[in-house]
Design a protein around this motif. Structure first.
Motif, PDB file in Angstrom:
ATOM      1  N   TYR A 141       0.824  -1.210   0.000  1.00  0.00           N
ATOM      2  CA  TYR A 141       0.000   0.000   0.000  1.00  0.00           C
ATOM      3  C   TYR A 141       0.858   1.260   0.000  1.00  0.00           C
ATOM      4  O   TYR A 141       0.579   2.220  -0.730  1.00  0.00           O
ATOM      5  N   ASP A 142       1.910   1.267   0.808  1.00  0.00           N
ATOM      6  CA  ASP A 142       2.781   2.448   0.892  1.00  0.00           C
ATOM      7  C   ASP A 142       3.391   2.794  -0.462  1.00  0.00           C
ATOM      8  O   ASP A 142       3.669   3.967  -0.736  1.00  0.00           O
ATOM      9  N   GLN A 143       3.592   1.786  -1.298  1.00  0.00           N
ATOM     10  CA  GLN A 143       4.236   2.015  -2.592  1.00  0.00           C
ATOM     11  C   GLN A 143       3.269   2.386  -3.707  1.00  0.00           C
ATOM     12  O   GLN A 143       3.663   3.024  -4.682  1.00  0.00           O
ATOM     13  N   VAL A 144       1.996   1.996  -3.580  1.00  0.00           N
ATOM     14  CA  VAL A 144       1.085   2.135  -4.724  1.00  0.00           C
ATOM     15  C   VAL A 144      -0.101   3.058  -4.510  1.00  0.00           C
ATOM     16  O   VAL A 144      -0.788   3.409  -5.475  1.00  0.00           O
ATOM     17  N   HIS A 145      -0.396   3.461  -3.261  1.00  0.00           N
ATOM     18  CA  HIS A 145      -1.663   4.155  -3.015  1.00  0.00           C
ATOM     19  C   HIS A 145      -1.765   5.486  -3.750  1.00  0.00           C
ATOM     20  O   HIS A 145      -2.875   5.947  -4.036  1.00  0.00           O
ATOM     21  N   ASN A 146      -0.635   6.118  -4.064  1.00  0.00           N
ATOM     22  CA  ASN A 146      -0.688   7.384  -4.788  1.00  0.00           C
ATOM     23  C   ASN A 146      -0.241   7.238  -6.241  1.00  0.00           C
ATOM     24  O   ASN A 146       0.004   8.222  -6.918  1.00  0.00           O
ATOM     25  N   LYS A 147      -0.145   6.006  -6.716  1.00  0.00           N
ATOM     26  CA  LYS A 147       0.293   5.771  -8.096  1.00  0.00           C
ATOM     27  C   LYS A 147      -0.763   5.087  -8.949  1.00  0.00           C
ATOM     28  O   LYS A 147      -0.571   4.941 -10.150  1.00  0.00           O
ATOM     29  N   MET A 148      -1.868   4.644  -8.331  1.00  0.00           N
ATOM     30  CA  MET A 148      -2.874   3.897  -9.078  1.00  0.00           C
ATOM     31  C   MET A 148      -4.259   4.481  -8.838  1.00  0.00           C
ATOM     32  O   MET A 148      -4.542   5.002  -7.758  1.00  0.00           O
ATOM     33  N   SER A 149      -5.113   4.359  -9.837  1.00  0.00           N
ATOM     34  CA  SER A 149      -6.470   4.900  -9.738  1.00  0.00           C
ATOM     35  C   SER A 149      -7.429   3.822  -9.243  1.00  0.00           C
ATOM     36  O   SER A 149      -8.481   3.577  -9.826  1.00  0.00           O
ATOM     37  N   VAL A 150      -7.033   3.153  -8.167  1.00  0.00           N
ATOM     38  CA  VAL A 150      -7.911   2.199  -7.508  1.00  0.00           C
ATOM     39  C   VAL A 150      -8.138   2.674  -6.085  1.00  0.00           C
ATOM     40  O   VAL A 150      -7.367   3.482  -5.553  1.00  0.00           O
ATOM     41  N   GLY A 151      -9.206   2.191  -5.460  1.00  0.00           N
ATOM     42  CA  GLY A 151      -9.480   2.552  -4.083  1.00  0.00           C
ATOM     43  C   GLY A 151      -8.933   1.507  -3.132  1.00  0.00           C
ATOM     44  O   GLY A 151      -8.696   0.358  -3.506  1.00  0.00           O
ATOM     45  N   PHE A 152      -8.745   1.910  -1.879  1.00  0.00           N
ATOM     46  CA  PHE A 152      -8.211   1.004  -0.869  1.00  0.00           C
ATOM     47  C   PHE A 152      -9.052   1.093   0.395  1.00  0.00           C
ATOM     48  O   PHE A 152      -9.341   2.180   0.875  1.00  0.00           O
ATOM     49  N   ASP A 153      -9.436  -0.051   0.915  1.00  0.00           N
ATOM     50  CA  ASP A 153     -10.224  -0.141   2.131  1.00  0.00           C
ATOM     51  C   ASP A 153      -9.359  -0.791   3.197  1.00  0.00           C
ATOM     52  O   ASP A 153      -8.972  -1.956   3.078  1.00  0.00           O
ATOM     53  N   CYS A 154      -9.028  -0.038   4.259  1.00  0.00           N
ATOM     54  CA  CYS A 154      -8.160  -0.557   5.314  1.00  0.00           C
ATOM     55  C   CYS A 154      -8.897  -1.629   6.115  1.00  0.00           C
ATOM     56  O   CYS A 154      -9.985  -1.396   6.637  1.00  0.00           O
ATOM     57  N   LEU A 155      -8.304  -2.800   6.234  1.00  0.00           N
ATOM     58  CA  LEU A 155      -8.887  -3.902   6.990  1.00  0.00           C
ATOM     59  C   LEU A 155      -8.345  -3.962   8.415  1.00  0.00           C
ATOM     60  O   LEU A 155      -8.769  -4.816   9.193  1.00  0.00           O
ATOM     61  N   GLY A 156      -7.418  -3.073   8.744  1.00  0.00           N
ATOM     62  CA  GLY A 156      -6.827  -3.098  10.073  1.00  0.00           C
ATOM     63  C   GLY A 156      -5.874  -4.269  10.215  1.00  0.00           C
ATOM     64  O   GLY A 156      -5.372  -4.832   9.238  1.00  0.00           O
ATOM     65  N   GLN A 157      -5.620  -4.668  11.456  1.00  0.00           N
ATOM     66  CA  GLN A 157      -4.727  -5.788  11.728  1.00  0.00           C
ATOM     67  C   GLN A 157      -5.558  -7.050  11.950  1.00  0.00           C
ATOM     68  O   GLN A 157      -6.223  -7.193  12.974  1.00  0.00           O
ATOM     69  N   ARG A 158      -5.507  -7.951  10.999  1.00  0.00           N
ATOM     70  CA  ARG A 158      -6.255  -9.199  11.081  1.00  0.00           C
ATOM     71  C   ARG A 158      -5.328 -10.334  11.531  1.00  0.00           C
ATOM     72  O   ARG A 158      -4.180 -10.425  11.065  1.00  0.00           O
ATOM     73  N   PRO A 159      -5.795 -11.205  12.409  1.00  0.00           N
ATOM     74  CA  PRO A 159      -4.971 -12.354  12.805  1.00  0.00           C
ATOM     75  C   PRO A 159      -4.781 -13.298  11.633  1.00  0.00           C
ATOM     76  O   PRO A 159      -5.708 -13.562  10.866  1.00  0.00           O
ATOM     77  N   MET A 160      -3.552 -13.811  11.476  1.00  0.00           N
ATOM     78  CA  MET A 160      -3.238 -14.748  10.412  1.00  0.00           C
ATOM     79  C   MET A 160      -2.431 -15.902  10.983  1.00  0.00           C
ATOM     80  O   MET A 160      -1.571 -15.701  11.836  1.00  0.00           O
ATOM     81  N   LYS A 161      -2.684 -17.095  10.498  1.00  0.00           N
ATOM     82  CA  LYS A 161      -2.038 -18.306  11.005  1.00  0.00           C
ATOM     83  C   LYS A 161      -0.521 -18.229  10.861  1.00  0.00           C
ATOM     84  O   LYS A 161       0.008 -18.006   9.775  1.00  0.00           O
ATOM     85  N   ASN A 162       0.174 -18.396  11.987  1.00  0.00           N
ATOM     86  CA  ASN A 162       1.642 -18.442  12.034  1.00  0.00           C
ATOM     87  C   ASN A 162       2.318 -17.157  11.552  1.00  0.00           C
ATOM     88  O   ASN A 162       3.515 -17.160  11.249  1.00  0.00           O
ATOM     89  N   ILE A 163       1.569 -16.071  11.466  1.00  0.00           N
ATOM     90  CA  ILE A 163       2.115 -14.794  11.021  1.00  0.00           C
ATOM     91  C   ILE A 163       1.679 -13.719  12.016  1.00  0.00           C
ATOM     92  O   ILE A 163       0.523 -13.682  12.434  1.00  0.00           O
TER      93      ILE A 163
END
Length: 276
Positions: A141-163
């Motif tokens: 996101y940090d690299q592309v949010h101001n370079k592409m004409s797409v929208g972004f919806d923040c999902l926050g911090q989601r729990p992920m297996k072993n990560i």
């Protein structure tokens, strides 16, 4: 890899996986396999077009890597557009849909294969995506949010297996890289673009201070956004109900608690183990 020095590099990893693959195979093995082969051919063509390479394919998954973060995200958008367009042209009772996750991270290199957290995170992000959707890590996101004409919806911090939990974002619009001439979404748009386009009543008016603050808060991790919101309410309550300043103590405690939680929630890189 154990006898020689491990080679590492920073790369963008795209992980695509078929949603409900077992269910599709149970319903129609031959048809599902034929569709998977056709879609894999299309994915390989789009990956090559965006200067990426297919790293591995096993089962129903596809792993690809890109030198450019923007090209990786644009490739993911085009993959979903093409699959959605094909599904619209040939309606099926159980259409095949992919979920895609993208991560920018450090990986270990062994010949033509790549391993490590950089790959594992992309795989876990794919599991967070909706069928036909794309989810990216905060590093992407940090690299592309101001370079592409797409929208972004923040999902926050989601729990992920072993990560360890990390902030992720969902792509909400189909579009093109900024500067290449994107058009309005209309009759000529692909099904992916129409499905993810904002409704007219959802499109915001020109930015106001309230909208700016709201957008800024949505880009922050949820614990930080909640702490700042509560702190702001405490400050307002203090200013309008009392002549004595007391808000600094509860606000300091709230902010300290959030910082402590975020610090403890991040494991040191040396403690992380590659998922086998």
């Amino acid at each position: 890899m154990t006898d020689e020095k491990v080679k590492r590099r920073l790369t963008t990893v795209l992980c695509a996986d078929v949603y409900g693959y077992s269910r599709l195979m149970e319903a129609d093995e031959a048809g599902t396999l034929e569709t998977l082969r056709r879609y894999r051919t299309a994915i390989a063509r789009l990956v090559e077009r965006h200067d990426g390479r297919i790293v591995n394919t096993w089962g129903d998954a596809v792993i690809a890597e890109f030198a450019s973060v923007v090209e990786a995200v644009q490739c993911a958008v085009e993959i979903q557009q093409e699959i959605a367009s094909h599904a619209a042209d040939t309606p099926q009772a159980n259409p095949m849909q992919f979920r895609i996750g993208i991560n920018l991270g450090d990986v270990m290199v062994d010949g033509s294969d790549i391993y490590g957290d950089g790959v594992n995170i992309a795989s876990r992000l794919q599991e967070l995506a909706e069928p036909g959707g794309v989810v990216i890590s905060s590093s992407v996101y940090d690299q592309v949010h101001n370079k592409m004409s797409v929208g972004f919806d923040c999902l926050g911090q989601r729990p992920m297996k072993n990560i360890a939990p990390l902030t992720s974002y969902r792509l909400t619009l189909g579009g093109q890289v900024a500067g290449t001439g994107s058009s309005a979404i209309g009759e000529s748009a692909t099904p992916f673009e129409r499905a993810h386009a904002p409704r007219m009543d959802d499109r915001r008016a020109p930015s106001s201070p309230t909208n700016v603050v709201s957008d800024w808060l949505t880009r922050l991790p949820r614990p930080v956004a909640a702490a700042l919101t509560v702190s702001a309410f405490l400050i307002l309550i203090n200013l309008f109900t009392s002549n004595r300043i007391w808000f600094h103590w509860p606000v300091a405690a709230i902010l300290f608690g959030v910082v402590l939680r975020m610090v403890l929630g991040q494991r040191p890189e040396s403690d992380r183990r590659t998922e086998r």
